[in-house]
Design a protein around this motif. Structure first.
Motif, PDB file in Angstrom:
ATOM      1  N   ASN A  48       0.842  -1.194   0.000  1.00  0.00           N
ATOM      2  CA  ASN A  48       0.000   0.000   0.000  1.00  0.00           C
ATOM      3  C   ASN A  48       0.883   1.252   0.000  1.00  0.00           C
ATOM      4  O   ASN A  48       0.771   2.113   0.853  1.00  0.00           O
ATOM      5  N   GLY A  49       1.795   1.273  -0.974  1.00  0.00           N
ATOM      6  CA  GLY A  49       2.730   2.380  -1.084  1.00  0.00           C
ATOM      7  C   GLY A  49       4.178   1.969  -0.992  1.00  0.00           C
ATOM      8  O   GLY A  49       5.075   2.804  -1.181  1.00  0.00           O
ATOM      9  N   ALA A  50       4.455   0.689  -0.727  1.00  0.00           N
ATOM     10  CA  ALA A  50       5.836   0.228  -0.564  1.00  0.00           C
ATOM     11  C   ALA A  50       6.536  -0.010  -1.896  1.00  0.00           C
ATOM     12  O   ALA A  50       7.767  -0.049  -1.949  1.00  0.00           O
ATOM     13  N   ASP A  51       5.784  -0.203  -2.984  1.00  0.00           N
ATOM     14  CA  ASP A  51       6.347  -0.301  -4.331  1.00  0.00           C
ATOM     15  C   ASP A  51       6.144   1.054  -5.006  1.00  0.00           C
ATOM     16  O   ASP A  51       5.004   1.551  -5.079  1.00  0.00           O
ATOM     17  N   ARG A  52       7.224   1.607  -5.546  1.00  0.00           N
ATOM     18  CA  ARG A  52       7.150   3.011  -5.952  1.00  0.00           C
ATOM     19  C   ARG A  52       7.896   3.264  -7.268  1.00  0.00           C
ATOM     20  O   ARG A  52       8.845   2.548  -7.609  1.00  0.00           O
ATOM     21  N   ILE A  53       7.470   4.314  -7.955  1.00  0.00           N
ATOM     22  CA  ILE A  53       8.230   4.877  -9.069  1.00  0.00           C
ATOM     23  C   ILE A  53       8.724   6.247  -8.608  1.00  0.00           C
ATOM     24  O   ILE A  53       7.927   7.124  -8.260  1.00  0.00           O
ATOM     25  N   LEU A  54      10.030   6.403  -8.563  1.00  0.00           N
ATOM     26  CA  LEU A  54      10.642   7.646  -8.132  1.00  0.00           C
ATOM     27  C   LEU A  54      11.355   8.293  -9.312  1.00  0.00           C
ATOM     28  O   LEU A  54      11.966   7.597 -10.135  1.00  0.00           O
ATOM     29  N   ALA A  55      11.275   9.609  -9.393  1.00  0.00           N
ATOM     30  CA  ALA A  55      11.849  10.328 -10.534  1.00  0.00           C
ATOM     31  C   ALA A  55      12.560  11.583 -10.066  1.00  0.00           C
ATOM     32  O   ALA A  55      12.281  12.127  -8.996  1.00  0.00           O
ATOM     33  N   ARG A  56      13.466  12.053 -10.892  1.00  0.00           N
ATOM     34  CA  ARG A  56      14.157  13.296 -10.624  1.00  0.00           C
ATOM     35  C   ARG A  56      13.296  14.457 -11.091  1.00  0.00           C
ATOM     36  O   ARG A  56      12.613  14.383 -12.119  1.00  0.00           O
ATOM     37  N   ALA A  57      13.309  15.535 -10.322  1.00  0.00           N
ATOM     38  CA  ALA A  57      12.588  16.743 -10.720  1.00  0.00           C
ATOM     39  C   ALA A  57      13.143  17.223 -12.078  1.00  0.00           C
ATOM     40  O   ALA A  57      14.338  17.051 -12.356  1.00  0.00           O
ATOM     41  N   THR A 104       3.634  -0.233 -16.132  1.00  0.00           N
ATOM     42  CA  THR A 104       2.501  -0.242 -17.059  1.00  0.00           C
ATOM     43  C   THR A 104       1.253   0.330 -16.408  1.00  0.00           C
ATOM     44  O   THR A 104       0.549   1.161 -16.993  1.00  0.00           O
ATOM     45  N   ARG A 105       0.969  -0.078 -15.189  1.00  0.00           N
ATOM     46  CA  ARG A 105      -0.241   0.381 -14.500  1.00  0.00           C
ATOM     47  C   ARG A 105      -0.177   1.870 -14.178  1.00  0.00           C
ATOM     48  O   ARG A 105      -1.216   2.538 -14.090  1.00  0.00           O
ATOM     49  N   SER A 106       1.017   2.402 -14.009  1.00  0.00           N
ATOM     50  CA  SER A 106       1.117   3.833 -13.725  1.00  0.00           C
ATOM     51  C   SER A 106       0.603   4.672 -14.887  1.00  0.00           C
ATOM     52  O   SER A 106       0.187   5.822 -14.701  1.00  0.00           O
ATOM     53  N   LEU A 107       0.585   4.080 -16.074  1.00  0.00           N
ATOM     54  CA  LEU A 107       0.153   4.793 -17.281  1.00  0.00           C
ATOM     55  C   LEU A 107      -1.294   4.492 -17.638  1.00  0.00           C
ATOM     56  O   LEU A 107      -1.779   4.918 -18.692  1.00  0.00           O
ATOM     57  N   SER A 150       2.802   4.974  -6.943  1.00  0.00           N
ATOM     58  CA  SER A 150       3.099   3.885  -6.008  1.00  0.00           C
ATOM     59  C   SER A 150       1.928   2.911  -5.973  1.00  0.00           C
ATOM     60  O   SER A 150       0.863   3.173  -6.546  1.00  0.00           O
ATOM     61  N   SER A 151       2.127   1.827  -5.281  1.00  0.00           N
ATOM     62  CA  SER A 151       1.088   0.791  -5.181  1.00  0.00           C
ATOM     63  C   SER A 151      -0.146   1.274  -4.442  1.00  0.00           C
ATOM     64  O   SER A 151      -1.202   0.635  -4.534  1.00  0.00           O
ATOM     65  N   LYS A 152      -0.051   2.389  -3.720  1.00  0.00           N
ATOM     66  CA  LYS A 152      -1.256   2.883  -3.047  1.00  0.00           C
ATOM     67  C   LYS A 152      -2.288   3.399  -4.057  1.00  0.00           C
ATOM     68  O   LYS A 152      -3.472   3.533  -3.728  1.00  0.00           O
ATOM     69  N   GLU A 163      -3.761  -4.674  -5.785  1.00  0.00           N
ATOM     70  CA  GLU A 163      -3.174  -5.291  -6.975  1.00  0.00           C
ATOM     71  C   GLU A 163      -1.766  -5.848  -6.737  1.00  0.00           C
ATOM     72  O   GLU A 163      -1.364  -6.785  -7.408  1.00  0.00           O
ATOM     73  N   ILE A 164      -1.023  -5.254  -5.829  1.00  0.00           N
ATOM     74  CA  ILE A 164       0.314  -5.771  -5.521  1.00  0.00           C
ATOM     75  C   ILE A 164       0.220  -6.530  -4.205  1.00  0.00           C
ATOM     76  O   ILE A 164       0.205  -5.947  -3.118  1.00  0.00           O
ATOM     77  N   VAL A 165       0.121  -7.832  -4.318  1.00  0.00           N
ATOM     78  CA  VAL A 165      -0.110  -8.707  -3.171  1.00  0.00           C
ATOM     79  C   VAL A 165       1.024  -9.721  -3.101  1.00  0.00           C
ATOM     80  O   VAL A 165       1.421 -10.289  -4.123  1.00  0.00           O
ATOM     81  N   ASP A 166       1.530  -9.943  -1.913  1.00  0.00           N
ATOM     82  CA  ASP A 166       2.571 -10.951  -1.717  1.00  0.00           C
ATOM     83  C   ASP A 166       1.956 -12.224  -1.164  1.00  0.00           C
ATOM     84  O   ASP A 166       1.097 -12.176  -0.261  1.00  0.00           O
ATOM     85  N   VAL A 167       2.413 -13.340  -1.703  1.00  0.00           N
ATOM     86  CA  VAL A 167       1.815 -14.638  -1.383  1.00  0.00           C
ATOM     87  C   VAL A 167       2.906 -15.687  -1.170  1.00  0.00           C
ATOM     88  O   VAL A 167       4.046 -15.496  -1.586  1.00  0.00           O
ATOM     89  N   LEU A 168       2.516 -16.786  -0.542  1.00  0.00           N
ATOM     90  CA  LEU A 168       3.355 -17.979  -0.520  1.00  0.00           C
ATOM     91  C   LEU A 168       2.968 -18.832  -1.718  1.00  0.00           C
ATOM     92  O   LEU A 168       1.807 -19.232  -1.851  1.00  0.00           O
ATOM     93  N   ALA A 169       3.930 -19.089  -2.588  1.00  0.00           N
ATOM     94  CA  ALA A 169       3.696 -19.883  -3.802  1.00  0.00           C
ATOM     95  C   ALA A 169       4.447 -21.203  -3.688  1.00  0.00           C
ATOM     96  O   ALA A 169       5.626 -21.230  -3.326  1.00  0.00           O
ATOM     97  N   VAL A 170       3.754 -22.296  -4.015  1.00  0.00           N
ATOM     98  CA  VAL A 170       4.280 -23.642  -3.762  1.00  0.00           C
ATOM     99  C   VAL A 170       4.213 -24.479  -5.031  1.00  0.00           C
ATOM    100  O   VAL A 170       3.222 -24.416  -5.783  1.00  0.00           O
TER     101      VAL A 170
END
Length: 335
Positions: A122-131, A157-160, A214-216, A221-228
Protein backbone atom coordinates in the motif's frame (compact mmCIF):
# COMPACT_ATOMS: atom_id res chain seq x y z
CA UNK A 1 60.79 -56.42 43.64
CA UNK A 2 59.04 -53.24 42.83
CA UNK A 3 55.38 -53.37 42.08
CA UNK A 4 53.71 -51.53 39.15
CA UNK A 5 51.92 -48.38 40.15
CA UNK A 6 48.25 -48.92 40.70
CA UNK A 7 45.84 -47.01 38.57
CA UNK A 8 44.36 -44.07 40.37
CA UNK A 9 40.92 -44.41 41.86
CA UNK A 10 39.79 -41.56 39.55
CA UNK A 11 40.94 -43.48 36.48
CA UNK A 12 39.17 -46.64 37.53
CA UNK A 13 35.78 -45.05 38.26
CA UNK A 14 35.13 -42.07 35.93
CA UNK A 15 35.95 -43.41 32.47
CA UNK A 16 33.16 -46.00 32.35
CA UNK A 17 30.78 -43.47 33.91
CA UNK A 18 31.52 -40.93 31.19
CA UNK A 19 31.04 -43.54 28.47
CA UNK A 20 27.79 -44.66 30.04
CA UNK A 21 26.54 -41.10 30.43
CA UNK A 22 27.35 -40.33 26.80
CA UNK A 23 25.43 -43.40 25.71
CA UNK A 24 22.43 -42.35 27.78
CA UNK A 25 22.51 -38.83 26.31
CA UNK A 26 22.80 -40.17 22.75
CA UNK A 27 19.94 -42.58 23.33
CA UNK A 28 17.77 -39.84 24.83
CA UNK A 29 18.53 -37.52 21.91
CA UNK A 30 17.69 -40.26 19.45
CA UNK A 31 14.42 -40.99 21.24
CA UNK A 32 13.55 -37.25 21.27
CA UNK A 33 14.18 -37.06 17.51
CA UNK A 34 11.94 -40.07 16.93
CA UNK A 35 9.17 -38.49 18.97
CA UNK A 36 9.75 -34.96 17.62
CA UNK A 37 10.77 -35.31 13.97
CA UNK A 38 11.62 -32.07 12.15
CA UNK A 39 11.00 -31.91 8.43
CA UNK A 40 13.26 -29.59 6.49
CA UNK A 41 11.76 -26.90 4.28
CA UNK A 42 13.75 -24.38 2.23
CA UNK A 43 11.94 -21.12 1.52
CA UNK A 44 13.25 -18.57 -0.99
CA UNK A 45 12.83 -14.86 -0.30
CA UNK A 46 14.14 -11.53 -1.62
CA UNK A 47 14.79 -8.31 0.25
CA UNK A 48 11.31 -7.16 1.30
CA UNK A 49 10.10 -6.11 4.76
CA UNK A 50 7.28 -8.66 5.06
CA UNK A 51 9.50 -11.58 4.09
CA UNK A 52 11.78 -10.81 7.02
CA UNK A 53 9.24 -12.46 9.32
CA UNK A 54 10.39 -15.80 7.94
CA UNK A 55 13.97 -14.89 8.83
CA UNK A 56 12.75 -13.88 12.28
CA UNK A 57 11.12 -17.31 12.59
CA UNK A 58 14.34 -19.02 11.55
CA UNK A 59 16.42 -16.91 13.94
CA UNK A 60 14.14 -17.56 16.92
CA UNK A 61 13.41 -21.21 16.13
CA UNK A 62 9.69 -20.51 15.84
CA UNK A 63 9.11 -23.32 13.33
CA UNK A 64 10.40 -26.11 15.57
CA UNK A 65 7.30 -26.43 17.77
CA UNK A 66 5.44 -27.30 14.56
CA UNK A 67 7.96 -29.99 13.63
CA UNK A 68 9.64 -27.92 10.93
CA UNK A 69 13.27 -27.09 10.28
CA UNK A 70 12.87 -23.84 8.33
CA UNK A 71 15.76 -22.70 6.17
CA UNK A 72 15.44 -19.28 4.54
CA UNK A 73 17.33 -18.83 1.28
CA UNK A 74 17.99 -15.21 0.29
CA UNK A 75 18.08 -14.27 -3.41
CA UNK A 76 19.38 -10.97 -4.75
CA UNK A 77 16.50 -10.34 -7.16
CA UNK A 78 13.00 -11.47 -8.05
CA UNK A 79 14.36 -12.91 -11.31
CA UNK A 80 16.97 -15.05 -9.53
CA UNK A 81 14.35 -16.26 -7.08
CA UNK A 82 11.86 -17.10 -9.82
CA UNK A 83 14.43 -19.00 -11.85
CA UNK A 84 15.46 -21.00 -8.77
CA UNK A 85 11.82 -22.06 -8.36
CA UNK A 86 11.50 -22.92 -12.04
CA UNK A 87 14.64 -25.09 -11.89
CA UNK A 88 13.34 -26.91 -8.82
CA UNK A 89 16.07 -25.61 -6.49
CA UNK A 90 13.38 -24.49 -4.06
CA UNK A 91 9.78 -25.65 -3.65
CA UNK A 92 8.29 -22.64 -1.85
CA UNK A 93 8.80 -18.93 -2.47
CA UNK A 94 7.42 -15.72 -1.05
CA UNK A 95 6.57 -13.67 -4.12
CA UNK A 96 4.06 -11.49 -5.95
CA UNK A 97 1.16 -12.40 -8.23
CA UNK A 98 2.87 -11.06 -11.40
CA UNK A 99 5.94 -13.19 -10.66
CA UNK A 100 3.75 -16.24 -10.01
CA UNK A 101 2.06 -15.69 -13.38
CA UNK A 102 5.46 -15.47 -15.05
CA UNK A 103 6.32 -18.90 -13.63
CA UNK A 104 3.10 -20.30 -15.11
CA UNK A 105 4.09 -18.84 -18.48
CA UNK A 106 7.70 -20.08 -18.43
CA UNK A 107 7.18 -23.43 -16.68
CA UNK A 108 3.48 -24.44 -16.82
CA UNK A 109 4.23 -27.76 -15.08
CA UNK A 110 5.42 -25.82 -12.04
CA UNK A 111 2.61 -23.24 -12.12
CA UNK A 112 2.39 -22.67 -8.36
CA UNK A 113 -0.38 -23.00 -5.86
CA UNK A 114 -0.93 -19.93 -3.70
CA UNK A 115 -1.51 -20.94 -0.08
CA UNK A 116 -1.30 -17.76 2.00
CA UNK A 117 -1.61 -14.00 1.54
CA UNK A 118 1.32 -12.40 3.35
CA UNK A 119 0.77 -8.72 2.76
CA UNK A 120 -0.64 -6.08 0.48
CA UNK A 121 1.62 -3.32 -0.78
CA UNK A 122 0.00 0.00 0.00
CA UNK A 123 2.73 2.38 -1.08
CA UNK A 124 5.84 0.23 -0.56
CA UNK A 125 6.35 -0.30 -4.33
CA UNK A 126 7.15 3.01 -5.95
CA UNK A 127 8.23 4.88 -9.07
CA UNK A 128 10.64 7.65 -8.13
CA UNK A 129 11.85 10.33 -10.53
CA UNK A 130 14.16 13.30 -10.62
CA UNK A 131 12.59 16.74 -10.72
CA UNK A 132 10.91 18.23 -12.69
CA UNK A 133 9.19 14.92 -13.56
CA UNK A 134 6.03 14.70 -11.47
CA UNK A 135 3.59 12.42 -13.36
CA UNK A 136 3.86 8.98 -14.95
CA UNK A 137 3.04 10.42 -18.39
CA UNK A 138 6.22 12.50 -18.19
CA UNK A 139 8.22 9.25 -18.11
CA UNK A 140 7.55 8.66 -21.81
CA UNK A 141 10.81 9.00 -23.72
CA UNK A 142 12.84 9.20 -20.50
CA UNK A 143 15.60 6.97 -19.10
CA UNK A 144 13.75 4.64 -16.72
CA UNK A 145 15.49 1.97 -14.66
CA UNK A 146 13.89 -1.21 -13.41
CA UNK A 147 14.79 -4.60 -12.04
CA UNK A 148 14.47 -7.51 -14.45
CA UNK A 149 11.20 -8.55 -12.85
CA UNK A 150 7.63 -8.84 -14.01
CA UNK A 151 6.44 -6.85 -10.98
CA UNK A 152 8.48 -3.80 -12.02
CA UNK A 153 7.10 -3.93 -15.56
CA UNK A 154 3.56 -4.31 -14.25
CA UNK A 155 3.85 -1.32 -11.89
CA UNK A 156 5.27 0.82 -14.68
CA UNK A 157 2.50 -0.24 -17.06
CA UNK A 158 -0.24 0.38 -14.50
CA UNK A 159 1.12 3.83 -13.73
CA UNK A 160 0.15 4.79 -17.28
CA UNK A 161 -3.41 3.46 -17.03
CA UNK A 162 -5.28 0.29 -17.94
CA UNK A 163 -4.12 0.02 -21.56
CA UNK A 164 -1.42 -2.52 -22.51
CA UNK A 165 1.84 -0.94 -23.61
CA UNK A 166 5.16 -1.93 -25.09
CA UNK A 167 7.30 -0.16 -22.56
CA UNK A 168 10.57 -0.59 -24.45
CA UNK A 169 9.05 1.33 -27.37
CA UNK A 170 7.93 4.24 -25.22
CA UNK A 171 10.82 4.66 -22.76
CA UNK A 172 14.55 4.13 -22.70
CA UNK A 173 14.62 1.22 -20.28
CA UNK A 174 17.71 0.30 -18.28
CA UNK A 175 17.87 -2.94 -16.30
CA UNK A 176 19.92 -3.23 -13.13
CA UNK A 177 19.86 -4.73 -9.64
CA UNK A 178 17.90 -2.73 -7.02
CA UNK A 179 21.00 -1.18 -5.41
CA UNK A 180 22.36 -0.19 -8.82
CA UNK A 181 19.12 1.51 -9.78
CA UNK A 182 19.19 3.66 -6.66
CA UNK A 183 22.82 4.69 -7.26
CA UNK A 184 22.14 5.57 -10.91
CA UNK A 185 19.12 7.67 -10.03
CA UNK A 186 21.06 9.57 -7.38
CA UNK A 187 23.90 10.26 -9.84
CA UNK A 188 21.55 11.54 -12.54
CA UNK A 189 22.29 8.70 -14.94
CA UNK A 190 18.60 7.75 -14.86
CA UNK A 191 15.52 9.96 -14.87
CA UNK A 192 13.34 7.53 -12.91
CA UNK A 193 13.36 4.05 -11.38
CA UNK A 194 10.91 1.43 -10.20
CA UNK A 195 11.92 0.52 -6.66
CA UNK A 196 10.59 -0.68 -3.32
CA UNK A 197 11.33 -0.85 0.38
CA UNK A 198 13.99 -0.98 1.72
CA UNK A 199 16.03 0.12 -1.31
CA UNK A 200 14.30 3.49 -1.49
CA UNK A 201 15.53 4.42 2.01
CA UNK A 202 18.59 6.29 0.72
CA UNK A 203 16.37 8.42 -1.53
CA UNK A 204 13.87 9.54 1.09
CA UNK A 205 15.79 12.67 2.09
CA UNK A 206 16.84 13.77 -1.40
CA UNK A 207 14.84 16.89 -2.36
CA UNK A 208 15.59 16.35 -6.08
CA UNK A 209 13.75 13.02 -6.12
CA UNK A 210 10.00 12.66 -5.88
CA UNK A 211 7.42 9.90 -6.01
CA UNK A 212 5.33 9.89 -9.21
CA UNK A 213 3.39 6.66 -8.59
CA UNK A 214 3.10 3.88 -6.01
CA UNK A 215 1.09 0.79 -5.18
CA UNK A 216 -1.26 2.88 -3.05
CA UNK A 217 -2.79 4.11 -6.33
CA UNK A 218 -3.79 0.54 -7.27
CA UNK A 219 -5.01 -0.93 -3.95
CA UNK A 220 -5.19 -4.71 -3.82
CA UNK A 221 -3.17 -5.29 -6.98
CA UNK A 222 0.31 -5.77 -5.52
CA UNK A 223 -0.11 -8.71 -3.17
CA UNK A 224 2.57 -10.95 -1.72
CA UNK A 225 1.81 -14.64 -1.38
CA UNK A 226 3.35 -17.98 -0.52
CA UNK A 227 3.70 -19.88 -3.80
CA UNK A 228 4.28 -23.64 -3.76
CA UNK A 229 5.23 -26.24 -6.35
CA UNK A 230 2.03 -28.26 -6.99
CA UNK A 231 3.73 -31.63 -6.57
CA UNK A 232 5.26 -30.57 -3.27
CA UNK A 233 1.84 -29.34 -2.16
CA UNK A 234 0.33 -32.77 -2.71
CA UNK A 235 3.19 -34.71 -1.12
CA UNK A 236 4.04 -32.47 1.87
CA UNK A 237 0.83 -31.11 3.39
CA UNK A 238 2.16 -31.31 6.96
CA UNK A 239 5.21 -29.20 6.14
CA UNK A 240 3.09 -26.54 4.45
CA UNK A 241 0.62 -26.42 7.31
CA UNK A 242 3.59 -26.01 9.66
CA UNK A 243 5.00 -23.22 7.47
CA UNK A 244 1.73 -21.30 7.60
CA UNK A 245 1.59 -21.77 11.37
CA UNK A 246 5.17 -20.51 11.57
CA UNK A 247 4.16 -17.31 9.76
CA UNK A 248 1.48 -16.63 12.36
CA UNK A 249 3.93 -17.48 15.15
CA UNK A 250 6.39 -14.92 13.77
CA UNK A 251 3.69 -12.28 13.48
CA UNK A 252 2.59 -13.02 17.05
CA UNK A 253 6.17 -12.86 18.34
CA UNK A 254 6.57 -9.44 16.70
CA UNK A 255 3.30 -8.26 18.25
CA UNK A 256 4.43 -9.31 21.71
CA UNK A 257 8.05 -8.18 21.28
CA UNK A 258 7.89 -5.31 18.78
CA UNK A 259 11.25 -3.72 19.48
CA UNK A 260 13.20 -6.97 19.68
CA UNK A 261 11.61 -8.37 16.52
CA UNK A 262 12.12 -5.18 14.54
CA UNK A 263 15.75 -5.01 15.67
CA UNK A 264 16.45 -8.53 14.37
CA UNK A 265 14.84 -7.82 11.00
CA UNK A 266 16.34 -4.35 10.66
CA UNK A 267 19.84 -5.62 11.33
CA UNK A 268 19.56 -8.21 8.56
CA UNK A 269 18.36 -5.55 6.13
CA UNK A 270 21.20 -3.26 7.26
CA UNK A 271 18.76 -0.58 8.39
CA UNK A 272 18.37 1.16 11.69
CA UNK A 273 15.27 0.45 13.72
CA UNK A 274 13.42 3.57 12.62
CA UNK A 275 14.14 2.93 8.94
CA UNK A 276 12.81 -0.61 9.11
CA UNK A 277 9.67 0.45 10.92
CA UNK A 278 9.14 3.17 8.32
CA UNK A 279 9.50 0.63 5.53
CA UNK A 280 6.62 -1.39 6.98
CA UNK A 281 4.24 1.55 6.89
CA UNK A 282 3.61 0.93 3.21
CA UNK A 283 2.32 -2.58 3.92
CA UNK A 284 -0.96 -4.02 5.15
CA UNK A 285 -0.90 -7.44 6.81
CA UNK A 286 -4.10 -9.50 6.54
CA UNK A 287 -5.11 -11.39 9.67
CA UNK A 288 -5.81 -15.10 9.90
CA UNK A 289 -9.52 -14.27 9.86
CA UNK A 290 -9.09 -12.35 6.59
CA UNK A 291 -7.56 -15.29 4.74
CA UNK A 292 -10.67 -17.34 3.81
CA UNK A 293 -12.39 -14.41 2.12
CA UNK A 294 -9.16 -13.28 0.42
CA UNK A 295 -8.55 -16.79 -0.91
CA UNK A 296 -12.16 -17.50 -1.93
CA UNK A 297 -12.71 -18.70 -5.54
CA UNK A 298 -14.08 -15.31 -6.57
CA UNK A 299 -12.44 -13.30 -3.81
CA UNK A 300 -10.04 -10.36 -4.00
CA UNK A 301 -6.92 -12.39 -4.83
CA UNK A 302 -8.69 -14.31 -7.60
CA UNK A 303 -10.05 -11.08 -9.11
CA UNK A 304 -6.65 -9.40 -8.89
CA UNK A 305 -4.97 -12.40 -10.49
CA UNK A 306 -7.37 -12.34 -13.44
CA UNK A 307 -6.92 -8.60 -13.88
CA UNK A 308 -3.13 -8.84 -13.79
CA UNK A 309 -3.18 -11.80 -16.20
CA UNK A 310 -5.37 -9.92 -18.67
CA UNK A 311 -3.02 -6.95 -18.72
CA UNK A 312 0.07 -9.17 -18.97
CA UNK A 313 -1.44 -11.10 -21.90
CA UNK A 314 -2.37 -7.89 -23.70
CA UNK A 315 1.11 -6.44 -23.28
CA UNK A 316 2.86 -9.66 -24.32
CA UNK A 317 4.15 -10.55 -20.87
CA UNK A 318 2.51 -13.99 -20.87
CA UNK A 319 1.08 -16.18 -23.62
CA UNK A 320 -2.72 -16.33 -24.18
CA UNK A 321 -2.97 -19.94 -22.98
CA UNK A 322 -0.95 -19.46 -19.80
CA UNK A 323 -2.63 -21.19 -16.83
CA UNK A 324 -3.35 -19.27 -13.66
CA UNK A 325 -1.98 -20.20 -10.23
CA UNK A 326 -4.40 -22.23 -8.15
CA UNK A 327 -5.61 -20.81 -4.86
CA UNK A 328 -5.29 -23.51 -2.21
CA UNK A 329 -6.53 -22.49 1.26
CA UNK A 330 -6.28 -25.98 2.79
CA UNK A 331 -3.17 -25.11 4.82
CA UNK A 332 -4.64 -22.10 6.57
CA UNK A 333 -5.57 -24.09 9.67
CA UNK A 334 -4.02 -27.09 11.35
CA UNK A 335 -5.75 -30.40 10.52
Amino acid sequence: MSSSPKPSRRGLSWKPLVVAAAAVVAAAAGLWRLRHPHSELRLAIVNWPAYEYFYLAEDKGLARPFGLNLQVAQYSSLLDQRQAFERGDVQVIATTIPEALAICHERPARCPQLILVLDQSNGADRILARAPISTPQQLLGKRVGLERAVLAEYLLTRSLGDQPRRLNQQMRLHVDVPEGLVARLRSGELDAIVTYHPYDTLLSQDPAIREVFSSKHIPGEIVDVLAVDPTYSREHPKELTALVQTWWAARDYARRNPSQAAAVMAQRQQLDLEQFQASERGLTYPSLGDQPSLMAPDGPVSRTMRRVATLMRSSGGIAPGTPLPVLNPQFLEAP
